[in-house]
Design a protein around this motif. Structure first.
Motif, PDB file in Angstrom:
ATOM      1  N   HIS A 106     -16.379 -10.534 -27.799  1.00 21.32           N
ATOM      2  CA  HIS A 106     -16.238  -9.213 -27.185  1.00 21.32           C
ATOM      3  C   HIS A 106     -14.793  -9.001 -26.729  1.00 21.32           C
ATOM      4  O   HIS A 106     -14.186  -9.863 -26.087  1.00 21.32           O
ATOM      5  N   PRO A 107     -14.198  -7.833 -27.051  1.00 19.60           N
ATOM      6  CA  PRO A 107     -12.796  -7.592 -26.690  1.00 19.60           C
ATOM      7  C   PRO A 107     -12.480  -7.756 -25.212  1.00 19.60           C
ATOM      8  O   PRO A 107     -11.384  -8.197 -24.860  1.00 19.60           O
ATOM      9  N   ALA A 108     -13.400  -7.407 -24.328  1.00 19.66           N
ATOM     10  CA  ALA A 108     -13.114  -7.545 -22.896  1.00 19.66           C
ATOM     11  C   ALA A 108     -12.846  -8.997 -22.521  1.00 19.66           C
ATOM     12  O   ALA A 108     -11.961  -9.291 -21.705  1.00 19.66           O
ATOM     13  N   ARG A 109     -13.581  -9.907 -23.124  1.00 19.27           N
ATOM     14  CA  ARG A 109     -13.377 -11.326 -22.825  1.00 19.27           C
ATOM     15  C   ARG A 109     -12.073 -11.831 -23.431  1.00 19.27           C
ATOM     16  O   ARG A 109     -11.349 -12.612 -22.817  1.00 19.27           O
ATOM     17  N   LEU A 121       0.451  -8.223 -23.769  1.00 23.18           N
ATOM     18  CA  LEU A 121      -0.218  -8.162 -25.064  1.00 23.18           C
ATOM     19  C   LEU A 121      -0.461  -6.727 -25.533  1.00 23.18           C
ATOM     20  O   LEU A 121      -0.556  -5.805 -24.728  1.00 23.18           O
ATOM     21  N   THR A 122      -0.563  -6.589 -26.837  1.00 17.77           N
ATOM     22  CA  THR A 122      -0.868  -5.311 -27.475  1.00 17.77           C
ATOM     23  C   THR A 122      -2.111  -5.502 -28.347  1.00 17.77           C
ATOM     24  O   THR A 122      -2.597  -6.617 -28.554  1.00 17.77           O
ATOM     25  N   ALA A 123      -2.608  -4.405 -28.906  1.00 15.87           N
ATOM     26  CA  ALA A 123      -3.761  -4.492 -29.796  1.00 15.87           C
ATOM     27  C   ALA A 123      -3.459  -5.378 -31.007  1.00 15.87           C
ATOM     28  O   ALA A 123      -4.326  -6.114 -31.482  1.00 15.87           O
ATOM     29  N   ALA A 219      -7.901  -2.282 -19.907  1.00 12.76           N
ATOM     30  CA  ALA A 219      -9.104  -1.515 -20.242  1.00 12.76           C
ATOM     31  C   ALA A 219      -8.866  -0.636 -21.471  1.00 12.76           C
ATOM     32  O   ALA A 219      -9.760  -0.471 -22.321  1.00 12.76           O
ATOM     33  N   GLU A 220      -7.675  -0.084 -21.582  1.00 14.41           N
ATOM     34  CA  GLU A 220      -7.346   0.731 -22.746  1.00 14.41           C
ATOM     35  C   GLU A 220      -7.360  -0.108 -24.030  1.00 14.41           C
ATOM     36  O   GLU A 220      -7.806   0.364 -25.087  1.00 14.41           O
ATOM     37  N   LEU A 221      -6.880  -1.347 -23.920  1.00 14.20           N
ATOM     38  CA  LEU A 221      -6.903  -2.233 -25.079  1.00 14.20           C
ATOM     39  C   LEU A 221      -8.331  -2.514 -25.525  1.00 14.20           C
ATOM     40  O   LEU A 221      -8.629  -2.551 -26.726  1.00 14.20           O
ATOM     41  N   VAL A 222      -9.220  -2.721 -24.569  1.00 12.14           N
ATOM     42  CA  VAL A 222     -10.620  -2.971 -24.910  1.00 12.14           C
ATOM     43  C   VAL A 222     -11.208  -1.771 -25.644  1.00 12.14           C
ATOM     44  O   VAL A 222     -11.842  -1.917 -26.702  1.00 12.14           O
ATOM     45  N   ALA A 223     -10.996  -0.578 -25.101  1.00 13.77           N
ATOM     46  CA  ALA A 223     -11.518   0.627 -25.748  1.00 13.77           C
ATOM     47  C   ALA A 223     -10.934   0.802 -27.146  1.00 13.77           C
ATOM     48  O   ALA A 223     -11.640   1.215 -28.088  1.00 13.77           O
ATOM     49  N   ARG A 224      -9.667   0.466 -27.289  1.00 12.35           N
ATOM     50  CA  ARG A 224      -8.975   0.620 -28.574  1.00 12.35           C
ATOM     51  C   ARG A 224      -9.552  -0.326 -29.641  1.00 12.35           C
ATOM     52  O   ARG A 224      -9.582   0.025 -30.836  1.00 12.35           O
ATOM     53  N   TYR A 229     -14.572  -4.453 -33.450  1.00 15.33           N
ATOM     54  CA  TYR A 229     -15.513  -5.499 -33.056  1.00 15.33           C
ATOM     55  C   TYR A 229     -16.941  -5.102 -33.407  1.00 15.33           C
ATOM     56  O   TYR A 229     -17.710  -5.894 -33.976  1.00 15.33           O
ATOM     57  N   ARG A 230     -17.334  -3.884 -33.078  1.00 23.31           N
ATOM     58  CA  ARG A 230     -18.701  -3.430 -33.333  1.00 23.31           C
ATOM     59  C   ARG A 230     -19.019  -3.444 -34.829  1.00 23.31           C
ATOM     60  O   ARG A 230     -20.148  -3.747 -35.231  1.00 23.31           O
TER      61      ARG A 230
END
Length: 243
Positions: A106-109, A121-123, A219-224, A229-230
């Motif tokens: 999961h991106p958040a982790r 870090l960046t995307a 948080a923006e990176l996670v949304a991006r 991931y999905r």
């Protein structure tokens, strides 16, 4: 068999390398394209000079080494790859000779963990878009890529590793469930910065807790990165498919 494991950073990737290294029939290789990636991008990663000094081969030489016979006379090889390393100038012909497996988290982790050691870090640094693109590339080769989720492995290491081995045509080896404490001879030279906590372990950590609460840039990176991931999550080996 040559297993190419495609992951982003902070994604159980080193633990999986340690797991396969315990098999007597496997040689393992840690992030073979890291040196060429740093030279091509100029990025100032932690221990950059040490990585460049240790990984002197250019990208073409690295690819050739991946297609050479497996070292030490072993029948199988495990290559730990970072998806974000596969930029323009990094060749991909070797992928056609590999069993390509995609390790997701999961991106958040990933973002919460990676930011501790690399706060800017960046995307691109965490490789989710690159992972999805590489997945499509493997399908274009006529292969069916395998996807496995690090959370599922931590929930049930033996069950998921049995399922993975069955999927890629290997016998499961119980030795994969543990490893000796401390640094490993096959660690990349960057291990003192990134692998310290893992060196204190002798096996997979248990199930993860709630997702980290992130805000602002993180948080923006996670949304991006969630869409990529999905997309792969829908293809993963599920716990109901364990053998």
């Amino acid at each position: 068999m040559k297993v190419a494991m495609w992951s982003g950073p902070r994604n159980l990737s080193t633990a999986m390398m340690y797991s396969f290294a315990q098999r007597a029939d496997f040689a393992v290789l840690d992030e073979p394209f890291y040196g060429p990636y740093l030279r091509l991008t100029g990025l100032d990663h932690p221990m950059r000079s040490e990585v460049l000094g240790d990984r002197r081969k250019d990208a073409i030489e690295v690819e050739q080494s991946l297609m050479d016979p497996v070292p030490d006379g072993k029948p199988h090889a495990y290559h730990k790859h970072m998806c974000q390393h596969m930029i323009d100038g990094i060749p991909r012909s070797f992928m056609a000779e590999c069993v390509n497996v995609f390790l997701i988290r999961h991106p958040a982790r990933v973002v919460a963990s990676f930011a501790k050691g690399y706060p800017d870090l960046t995307a691109d640094d965490i490789g989710f878009d690159a992972q999805a693109e590489l997945f499509d590339h493997v399908r274009s080769l006529g292969q069916t890529p395998v996807v496995i989720d690090s959370a599922d492995i931590r929930d049930d290491p033996e069950g998921m590793l049995r399922g993975l081995c069955e999927t890629i045509g290997l016998e499961f080896d119980p030795a994969m469930l543990s490893w000796p404490v401390g640094p490993k001879p096959y660690d990349g030279v960057w291990a003192p910065h990134w692998y310290t906590s893992l060196h204190a372990t002798t096996g997979f950590a248990g199930p993860e807790g709630p997702l980290p609460d992130l805000n602002g840039h993180l948080a923006e990176l996670v949304a991006r990165t969630m869409p990529a991931y999905r997309a792969l999550e829908t293809k993963k080996i599920s716990q109901s498919m364990k053998l």
